[in-house]
Design a protein around this motif. Sequence first.
Motif, PDB file in Angstrom:
ATOM      1  N   TYR A   1       6.381  -2.064   9.595  1.00 30.44           N
ATOM      2  CA  TYR A   1       5.527  -2.998  10.018  1.00 30.44           C
ATOM      3  C   TYR A   1       4.907  -3.083  11.197  1.00 30.44           C
ATOM      4  N   LYS A   2       5.250  -2.250  11.994  1.00 30.35           N
ATOM      5  CA  LYS A   2       4.609  -1.724  13.357  1.00 30.35           C
ATOM      6  C   LYS A   2       3.273  -1.009  13.070  1.00 30.35           C
TER       7      LYS A   2
ATOM      8  N   ILE B   1      -0.785  -3.702  16.395  1.00 35.24           N
ATOM      9  CA  ILE B   1      -1.392  -3.721  15.181  1.00 35.24           C
ATOM     10  C   ILE B   1      -0.444  -3.921  13.945  1.00 35.24           C
ATOM     11  N   SER B   2       0.710  -4.711  14.232  1.00 37.92           N
ATOM     12  CA  SER B   2       1.671  -4.935  13.357  1.00 37.92           C
ATOM     13  C   SER B   2       0.725  -5.866  12.215  1.00 37.92           C
ATOM     14  N   LEU B   3       1.251  -5.759  10.766  1.00 37.42           N
ATOM     15  CA  LEU B   3       1.019  -6.736   9.968  1.00 37.42           C
ATOM     16  C   LEU B   3       1.105  -8.286  10.045  1.00 37.42           C
TER      17      LEU B   3
ATOM     18  N   LEU C   1       4.735   9.460   2.392  1.00 31.33           N
ATOM     19  CA  LEU C   1       3.954   8.633   3.371  1.00 31.33           C
ATOM     20  C   LEU C   1       2.914   8.181   2.045  1.00 31.33           C
ATOM     21  N   TYR C   2       2.244   9.220   1.336  1.00 33.97           N
ATOM     22  CA  TYR C   2       1.278   8.879   0.281  1.00 33.97           C
ATOM     23  C   TYR C   2       1.797   7.818  -0.754  1.00 33.97           C
ATOM     24  N   LYS C   3       3.023   8.137  -1.039  1.00 29.76           N
ATOM     25  CA  LYS C   3       3.593   7.354  -2.265  1.00 29.76           C
ATOM     26  C   LYS C   3       3.762   5.741  -1.708  1.00 29.76           C
ATOM     27  N   THR C   4       3.973   5.720  -0.575  1.00 28.88           N
ATOM     28  CA  THR C   4       4.064   4.390  -0.132  1.00 28.88           C
ATOM     29  C   THR C   4       3.062   3.617  -0.012  1.00 28.88           C
ATOM     30  N   LEU C   5       2.089   4.406   0.290  1.00 27.05           N
ATOM     31  CA  LEU C   5       0.434   3.706   0.348  1.00 27.05           C
ATOM     32  C   LEU C   5      -0.155   3.521  -1.187  1.00 27.05           C
ATOM     33  N   VAL C   6       0.062   4.414  -2.036  1.00 31.19           N
ATOM     34  CA  VAL C   6      -0.798   4.449  -3.215  1.00 31.19           C
ATOM     35  C   VAL C   6       0.319   4.170  -4.392  1.00 31.19           C
ATOM     36  N   ASP C   7       1.346   4.529  -4.442  1.00 22.54           N
ATOM     37  CA  ASP C   7       2.253   4.458  -5.473  1.00 22.54           C
ATOM     38  C   ASP C   7       3.034   3.145  -5.695  1.00 22.54           C
ATOM     39  N   TYR C   8       3.368   2.814  -4.230  1.00 31.16           N
ATOM     40  CA  TYR C   8       4.646   1.784  -4.108  1.00 31.16           C
ATOM     41  C   TYR C   8       3.779   0.447  -3.477  1.00 31.16           C
ATOM     42  N   ASN C   9       2.573   0.479  -3.747  1.00 34.92           N
ATOM     43  CA  ASN C   9       1.783  -0.909  -3.359  1.00 34.92           C
ATOM     44  C   ASN C   9       1.718  -1.142  -1.807  1.00 34.92           C
ATOM     45  N   ASP C  10       1.983  -0.074  -1.084  1.00 41.44           N
ATOM     46  CA  ASP C  10       1.690  -0.268   0.455  1.00 41.44           C
ATOM     47  C   ASP C  10       2.216  -1.678   1.042  1.00 41.44           C
ATOM     48  N   GLU C  11       3.502  -1.586   1.293  1.00 38.91           N
ATOM     49  CA  GLU C  11       4.136  -2.702   1.497  1.00 38.91           C
ATOM     50  C   GLU C  11       3.616  -3.520   2.794  1.00 38.91           C
ATOM     51  N   TYR C  12       3.198  -2.822   3.765  1.00 34.35           N
ATOM     52  CA  TYR C  12       2.565  -3.352   4.826  1.00 34.35           C
ATOM     53  C   TYR C  12       1.053  -3.606   5.006  1.00 34.35           C
ATOM     54  N   PHE C  13       0.303  -3.477   3.799  1.00 36.92           N
ATOM     55  CA  PHE C  13      -1.083  -3.765   3.671  1.00 36.92           C
ATOM     56  C   PHE C  13      -1.966  -2.777   4.775  1.00 36.92           C
TER      57      PHE C  13
ATOM     58  N   THR D   1      -3.792  -7.458  15.550  1.00 40.50           N
ATOM     59  CA  THR D   1      -4.055  -8.484  14.464  1.00 40.50           C
ATOM     60  C   THR D   1      -3.405  -9.901  15.036  1.00 40.50           C
ATOM     61  N   LEU D   2      -3.699 -11.081  14.468  1.00 34.90           N
ATOM     62  CA  LEU D   2      -3.217 -12.297  14.682  1.00 34.90           C
ATOM     63  C   LEU D   2      -1.755 -12.545  14.421  1.00 34.90           C
ATOM     64  N   ASP D   3      -0.969 -11.530  14.982  1.00 39.20           N
ATOM     65  CA  ASP D   3       0.513 -11.771  15.040  1.00 39.20           C
ATOM     66  C   ASP D   3       1.243 -11.843  16.104  1.00 39.20           C
TER      67      ASP D   3
END
Length: 801
Positions: free
Chosen positions: A537-538, A630-632, A725-737, A655-657
């Motif tokens: 998330y960071k 730059i956390s989500l 890391l590619y899988k987390t972004l593309v295949d697993y729908n990028d949990e942290y946007f 970000t506004l976090d």
Amino acid sequence: MTKENFEELFIQKLREYYALDISEAGDAELLNTLGRIITSYYNANVVETNKVYAGHHVKQAYYFSIEFLPGKMLKNNLLKLGLLDTVSSALAEMGIDIEKLANVEKDMALGNGGLGRLASCFMESLAAGSFPGHGNGIRYSYGLFKQRIVDGYQVEIPDDWLKNPNVWEVRKESRAENVRLGGNVYLVPLPNGNFKPVYENAQILRAVPYDTGMIGYHNNTVNNMRLWSVEIPASEEWRYDSLQEKRQFEDLTSVLYPDDSNEYGRLVRLAQEYFFVSAGLQSIINFQKKNHIPMEALHHQIAVHINDTHPAMAVAELMRILIDEEDLSWDTAWHVTTKVMSYTNHTIMQEALETWPIGMVQQVVPRIYQIIEEIDRRFVEEMTGKHPHYLIENTRIIAHERVRMANLAIIGSHSVNGVAKLHSELLKNVVLHDFYTLYPEKFNNKTNGIDVRRWLHLSNPALGEVLDQAIGSGWRDDIHQLRQLENFIEDDQVLNALAAAKLTNKKHLAQWIFEKQGIELNPEAIFDVHIKRFHGYKRQLLNLLHIMKLYLELKENPELEMHPRVFMFAGKAAPSYQFAKMNIKCINEAARLINNDPDVNQKLKVIFIEDYNVTKAQSIIPAADVSEQISLASKEASGTSNMKFMLNGALTMATLDGANVEIRDEVGDENIFIFGLTEKEVYEYYHNGTYNSRELYQNNQMIRRVVDTLIDGTIPNVQIEGGELYKTLVDYNDEYFVLRDFESYAAAQKRLDLDYGDQRLWQQMSLINIAHAGHFSADDTIKQYADDIWHIQAIDPKGSR
């Protein structure tokens, strides 16, 4: 103390302790001698402070935290005693460099990140404000771990910080407490309706306290940070036949956050949490009994603060003491306990809201489980008929075969606070909304703060001199006087002095990095810094992808118009957190690629600083031009590094976090770089389920090209890590946007580059940030805790309130 007095005393004590003259002594002997002189100097104030607290029946606060992260204490203690200049000068006349001695001192390995650093800032501010408040934690033998980077990978080795004696601590054998773990518990009914517990085959641990003085700034107050270490009582030695069994016993206070990926580690971690809670509460109760305080009135004398969920068993342990040992009725004990306890929530991440299997709690702390079970039963009974069934089930402590520690802390406390305005609103409206429905009066906000003495006085003397010249030295006692700096927004002399101070700090850091890593940095480049523990998330990955964007653009056009940029990373990943460790590997391999590529390395460099700690932060933060926050949005509770960077004149990419929202409110939109989704937009995606990272990847050429650097060989030696890391972004729908915020982030970075090109504008923006940083002083935060939650009053050792 005069310089002459000190020189005479130093020579005398060095001979007494080591039978050495200065010319014969090593740095360790010199440091230890100096430390013992300092502790002797303030020990009279320790005695007087304790006398006042006891003699005037002063209500005291106790801050229970699994982490403290004090950093080095030599110069900090001298500063607070008003002796830093005197001692530095005296040592120099004797041929001793105080900076060299400060480098010999080890950072106390008692914490990891923001949680521990906040606890230490609070200890400093309690003493600075003459508030009776103390710390209670664990004296870890090895802390978290010492981080080494080998072939780009994080490698964990023990941090043997106690190899040489810690001169600031005092072992208090006479204050040791016994802590009971395991075994079986049988309850025998008593005539008053209580039950007497009978223990069978329980393990008895000896908790020995080590006390460290927390010195007030230019006042007479010295509070206490009490850390507990485990030992084998003489009566229990028969249990441990082998060296391995003894080592397992000692594991209890060996490391911070034992690896919870296996059952043994989880058992140790649970036992560790109970150990310091039980020892601390027993110590507090014994002190109050010596002062003849009736247990029914305990809440008028003490406040116990639960810092995150780790000390949540304090609720049940205080109930155990009051019922089992002090013979109070359940109702009376519960009234006292809830008035004593308060709780800070530090996260909305479910993974950090601790839960434990029922069987494990029964195994490790059987009596505590019985009490938790009864608290839960009475809670359900009280709420039934008043609130819907689903609300009761959502908030009860025991559910789904697990014990929920945050629920225990909330139900057992009179106050629940978040640590930034946005975070507190999310607690009320989302994360803890069901509890807010039941207990709206408990919820409040206390935005975190920082110790400005360490993070400006000590860390940035170059900036301190500029401030003294511009607005006078009154800010050193009243940080809010920094607002006077706004009067110089058009003063070129002050703006140039700020720029010169920053350049001085950047040169010092560049020299240190060259000595450690052999990498030459251009101090005129933008120093862009991302220093945090590694977590999804960071979004260190977002930063890396932007770096690769710049790299690709420079490869295509080496004459690309951009200001030279140095990206710096530092932070540790939890040993079992593979995603975070893969980020570290990819960053280090990208750094190796970029720093050795002559096509780009005059404009772009990447640095990873291993084994990040407080001391390194004190060198990095004053040199930073840019602070990466730059956390989500919605994930970071507060952040405190953002405040430290702001105080030292860095501009925030955010970000506004968390507290970024309040920083924006303080400095204005024009003096911070805001990008990305808002927390409302994030929750809309969660609610609608419409985010599709694969579609974004496929339809956006720039994003696809940058993400592909993880898998196409552009970043070398990361076939496995980059692929995951590619899988987390593309295949697993990028949990942290990450992909959703990428274009907005890149655009904000472009704005930053353009603004830095106008140095007068940049220094004006920096000045505004410094001028408004007093808003985030921990002194103010502690005053709010003291007034609103703990109900303690400032008092000096002479007894005046």
